[in-house]
Design an enzyme around this catalytic site. Structure first.
Site, PDB file in Angstrom:
ATOM      1  N   CYS A 121       0.697  -1.569   0.134  1.00 49.68           N
ATOM      2  CA  CYS A 121      -0.021   0.050   0.083  1.00 49.68           C
ATOM      3  C   CYS A 121       0.888   1.292  -0.053  1.00 49.68           C
ATOM      4  O   CYS A 121       0.272   2.566  -0.184  1.00 49.68           O
ATOM      5  CB  CYS A 121      -1.069   0.028   1.315  1.00 49.68           C
ATOM      6  SG  CYS A 121      -2.012  -1.645   1.239  1.00 49.68           S
ATOM      7  N   HIS A 248      -3.377   6.700   2.498  1.00 50.82           N
ATOM      8  CA  HIS A 248      -3.607   5.389   1.878  1.00 50.82           C
ATOM      9  C   HIS A 248      -4.965   5.069   2.601  1.00 50.82           C
ATOM     10  O   HIS A 248      -5.163   5.522   3.812  1.00 50.82           O
ATOM     11  CB  HIS A 248      -2.633   4.224   2.194  1.00 50.82           C
ATOM     12  CG  HIS A 248      -2.989   2.928   2.182  1.00 50.82           C
ATOM     13  ND1 HIS A 248      -3.841   2.526   0.987  1.00 50.82           N
ATOM     14  CD2 HIS A 248      -3.203   1.909   2.852  1.00 50.82           C
ATOM     15  CE1 HIS A 248      -4.390   1.167   1.043  1.00 50.82           C
ATOM     16  NE2 HIS A 248      -3.965   0.928   2.283  1.00 50.82           N
ATOM     17  N   ASN A 282     -10.235  -0.488   0.125  1.00 54.30           N
ATOM     18  CA  ASN A 282      -8.990  -0.405   0.262  1.00 54.30           C
ATOM     19  C   ASN A 282      -8.401  -0.981  -0.924  1.00 54.30           C
ATOM     20  O   ASN A 282      -8.297  -2.468  -0.992  1.00 54.30           O
ATOM     21  CB  ASN A 282      -8.487  -1.183   1.605  1.00 54.30           C
ATOM     22  CG  ASN A 282      -6.877  -1.068   1.821  1.00 54.30           C
ATOM     23  OD1 ASN A 282      -6.144  -0.887   0.946  1.00 54.30           O
ATOM     24  ND2 ASN A 282      -6.562  -1.449   3.017  1.00 54.30           N
TER      25      ASN A 282
HETATM   26  O1  UT7 Z   1      -3.838  -1.605   3.678  1.00 54.18           O
HETATM   27  C1  UT7 Z   1      -3.016  -2.198   4.756  1.00 54.18           C
HETATM   28  C2  UT7 Z   1      -2.917  -1.588   6.109  1.00 54.18           C
HETATM   29  N1  UT7 Z   1      -3.880  -2.338   6.817  1.00 54.18           N
HETATM   30  C3  UT7 Z   1      -4.636  -1.475   7.646  1.00 54.18           C
HETATM   31  O2  UT7 Z   1      -4.047  -0.246   8.012  1.00 54.18           O
HETATM   32  C4  UT7 Z   1      -5.711  -2.395   8.638  1.00 54.18           C
HETATM   33  C5  UT7 Z   1      -5.679  -1.750  10.045  1.00 54.18           C
HETATM   34  N2  UT7 Z   1      -6.468  -2.424  10.961  1.00 54.18           N
HETATM   35  C6  UT7 Z   1      -8.170  -1.967  10.786  1.00 54.18           C
HETATM   36  O3  UT7 Z   1      -8.165  -1.320   9.903  1.00 54.18           O
HETATM   37  C7  UT7 Z   1      -8.973  -2.506  11.629  1.00 54.18           C
HETATM   38  O4  UT7 Z   1      -8.000  -3.367  12.787  1.00 54.18           O
HETATM   39  C8  UT7 Z   1      -9.916  -3.781  11.211  1.00 54.18           C
HETATM   40  C9  UT7 Z   1     -10.860  -2.952  10.235  1.00 54.18           C
HETATM   41  C10 UT7 Z   1      -9.145  -4.845  10.247  1.00 54.18           C
HETATM   42  C11 UT7 Z   1     -10.570  -4.510  12.040  1.00 54.18           C
HETATM   43  O5  UT7 Z   1     -11.103  -3.359  12.917  1.00 54.18           O
HETATM   44  P1  UT7 Z   1     -11.130  -3.433  14.544  1.00 54.18           P
HETATM   45  O6  UT7 Z   1     -11.984  -2.481  15.000  1.00 54.18           O
HETATM   46  O7  UT7 Z   1      -9.836  -3.700  14.839  1.00 54.18           O
HETATM   47  O8  UT7 Z   1     -11.822  -4.771  14.764  1.00 54.18           O
HETATM   48  P2  UT7 Z   1     -11.354  -5.890  15.932  1.00 54.18           P
HETATM   49  O9  UT7 Z   1     -10.532  -6.993  14.939  1.00 54.18           O
HETATM   50  O10 UT7 Z   1     -10.843  -5.407  17.085  1.00 54.18           O
HETATM   51  O11 UT7 Z   1     -12.689  -7.008  15.899  1.00 54.18           O
HETATM   52  C12 UT7 Z   1     -13.872  -6.415  17.028  1.00 54.18           C
HETATM   53  C13 UT7 Z   1     -14.748  -7.425  16.915  1.00 54.18           C
HETATM   54  C14 UT7 Z   1     -14.486  -8.729  17.379  1.00 54.18           C
HETATM   55  O12 UT7 Z   1     -15.537  -9.412  17.721  1.00 54.18           O
HETATM   56  P3  UT7 Z   1     -15.504  -9.636  19.530  1.00 54.18           P
HETATM   57  O13 UT7 Z   1     -14.329 -10.658  19.614  1.00 54.18           O
HETATM   58  O14 UT7 Z   1     -15.005  -8.280  20.123  1.00 54.18           O
HETATM   59  O15 UT7 Z   1     -16.737 -10.346  19.849  1.00 54.18           O
HETATM   60  C15 UT7 Z   1     -14.364  -9.395  15.804  1.00 54.18           C
HETATM   61  O16 UT7 Z   1     -14.718 -10.783  15.564  1.00 54.18           O
HETATM   62  O17 UT7 Z   1     -15.296  -7.500  15.548  1.00 54.18           O
HETATM   63  C16 UT7 Z   1     -15.452  -8.560  15.301  1.00 54.18           C
HETATM   64  N3  UT7 Z   1     -15.433  -8.360  13.488  1.00 54.18           N
HETATM   65  C17 UT7 Z   1     -16.508  -8.291  12.497  1.00 54.18           C
HETATM   66  N4  UT7 Z   1     -18.037  -7.996  13.027  1.00 54.18           N
HETATM   67  C18 UT7 Z   1     -18.601  -7.901  12.297  1.00 54.18           C
HETATM   68  C19 UT7 Z   1     -14.325  -8.465  12.726  1.00 54.18           C
HETATM   69  N5  UT7 Z   1     -14.634  -8.473  11.698  1.00 54.18           N
HETATM   70  C20 UT7 Z   1     -15.933  -8.287  11.459  1.00 54.18           C
HETATM   71  C21 UT7 Z   1     -16.968  -7.936  10.451  1.00 54.18           C
HETATM   72  N6  UT7 Z   1     -18.162  -7.818  10.849  1.00 54.18           N
HETATM   73  N7  UT7 Z   1     -16.656  -7.935   9.313  1.00 54.18           N
END
Ligand code: UT7
Length: 326
Positions: A121, A248, A282
């Site tokens: 990216c 990005h 993205n």
């Molecule tokens: O482009 C390359 C560089 N990449 C980035 O910069 C990405 C950086 N990371 C992010 O943007 C975020 O971490 C994500 C969008 C990938 C994830 O968001 P988050 O707020 O960090 O969510 P999380 O992984 O902490 O998950 C929170 C909760 C979890 O459930 P529990 O364990 O709290 O019950 C996940 O299982 O959200 C759940 N979850 C979802 N729920 C609904 C994870 N993905 C989903 C989903 N829909 N798609």
């Protein structure tokens, strides 16, 4: 014996921009039918409303050709005016042949430098930095920098932490010489890598893209704004000189965190901030040029605006520079 060098240019500037998005729109509601997710979660946690997935016929090369050809037309140049093509991509299906040679051929030119660049990216900012230095040193006069990605080829559509985020498309810029120092429009690139965090974004043994979202989120929201601020300083500017911020498009919350840090460091309240992720997802190396092109199409940026670009992603890799928009 003294070897002769090519005459140098004062610097480089961006002469034209172009982008391409595949036709197929995939909404959050479409994804709700495939994985356990919902529109509210995706919009509030990532900022995406819809994204585009490429058709079978679309490839990194075909999308790059379309975006690159548009950028050339925007610059008022012909394919044969080019001296080099850089294709930033991390989603070619095979490492050989590269994307750049066939992209140049299909755009309409052979016999010029053509190389792929993989810093995920961060690829467009790396490519623009490289192009600027090639032009300044006299190696090239006009360089086409393309970011093109077909991430949908590498997604596990059962993995809700990735399939809702990534998307396909291409963006491109023609970089050319500045006649005078006043015309220089590509500032010094500040780049780097954090190879110690390599495992946080990778392709696994099933050929699916995986990322440790929270670890990357923490890294992006703490380490990337300082890189962007260093690029402002390297260009001899202050944060208040920046009209447009184009990070990005990884996550709208990361974009907002970088914008907040820039404003806290003296950036203006009326700073315009790219939010293209909402309707493009993205798209890795394509996201920055695509976001600028879309902002321009919507009349949100104009020629002469000073834009701060910052890319970051797998590697982990990052790069930033200030550019003047064409
Ligand atoms: O482009 C390359 C560089 N990449 C980035 O910069 C990405 C950086 N990371 C992010 O943007 C975020 O971490 C994500 C969008 C990938 C994830 O968001 P988050 O707020 O960090 O969510 P999380 O992984 O902490 O998950 C929170 C909760 C979890 O459930 P529990 O364990 O709290 O019950 C996940 O299982 O959200 C759940 N979850 C979802 N729920 C609904 C994870 N993905 C989903 C989903 N829909 N798609």
């Amino acid at each position: 014996m003294r070897l002769q060098l090519t005459p140098q240019a004062a610097g480089a500037r961006i002469l034209g921009l172009g982008s391409m998005q595949p036709d197929r729109v995939v909404t959050n509601h479409d994804l709700e039918k495939i994985v356990e997710t919902n529109d509210e979660w995706i919009q509030s946690r990532v900022g995406i409303v819809e994204r585009r997935f490429a058709a079978e016929k679309d490839s990194v090369v075909s999308m790059g050709v379309e975006a690159g050809s548009k950028a050339l037309a925007d610059a008022g140049l012909s394919p044969t005016d080019l001296d080099a093509v850089i294709v930033a991509t991390c989603t070619m299906l095979k490492p050989i042949p590269n994307a750049a040679a066939q992209t140049a051929d299909r755009i309409g030119v052979n016999g010029i430098g053509a190389m792929d660049l993989n810093t995920a990216c961060a690829g467009f900012c790396y490519g623009t930095g490289l192009a600027g230095d090639m032009i300044r040193s006299g190696t090239a006069k006009h360089v086409l920098v393309i970011g093109s990605e077909k991430l949908s080829d590498w997604l596990d559509m059962n993995d809700r932490s990735t399939c809702i985020i990534f998307a396909d498309g291409a963006g491109a810029a023609v970089v050319g010489p500045a006649a005078t120092e006043e015309e220089v429009g590509v500032g010094p690139v500040i780049w780097g890598a954090a190879g110690d965090l390599v495992s946080t974004i990778h392709i696994d043994e099933t050929d699916a893209l995986r990322q440790e979202g929270q670890a990357v989120f923490r890294w992006a929201t703490t380490k990337i704004a300082p890189v962007a601020l260093r690029a402002v300083e390297a260009a001899g500017l202050s944060p208040s000189d920046i009209d447009v911020l184009v990070p990005h498009q990884a996550n709208l919350r990361i974009v907002e965190a970088i914008a907040k840090r820039l404003r806290q460091s003296g950036g203006r309240d009326d700073l315009r901030v790219a939010d293209d992720i909402q309707y493009s997802g993205n798209t890795s190396s394509a996201s920055i040029p695509m976001a600028i092109d879309h902002m321009r199409g919507a009349g949100r940026v104009k020629s002469g605006d000073v834009a701060l670009l910052v890319g970051f992603g797998a590697g982990l890799s990052y790069a930033a520079q200030v550019v003047v928009l064409p």
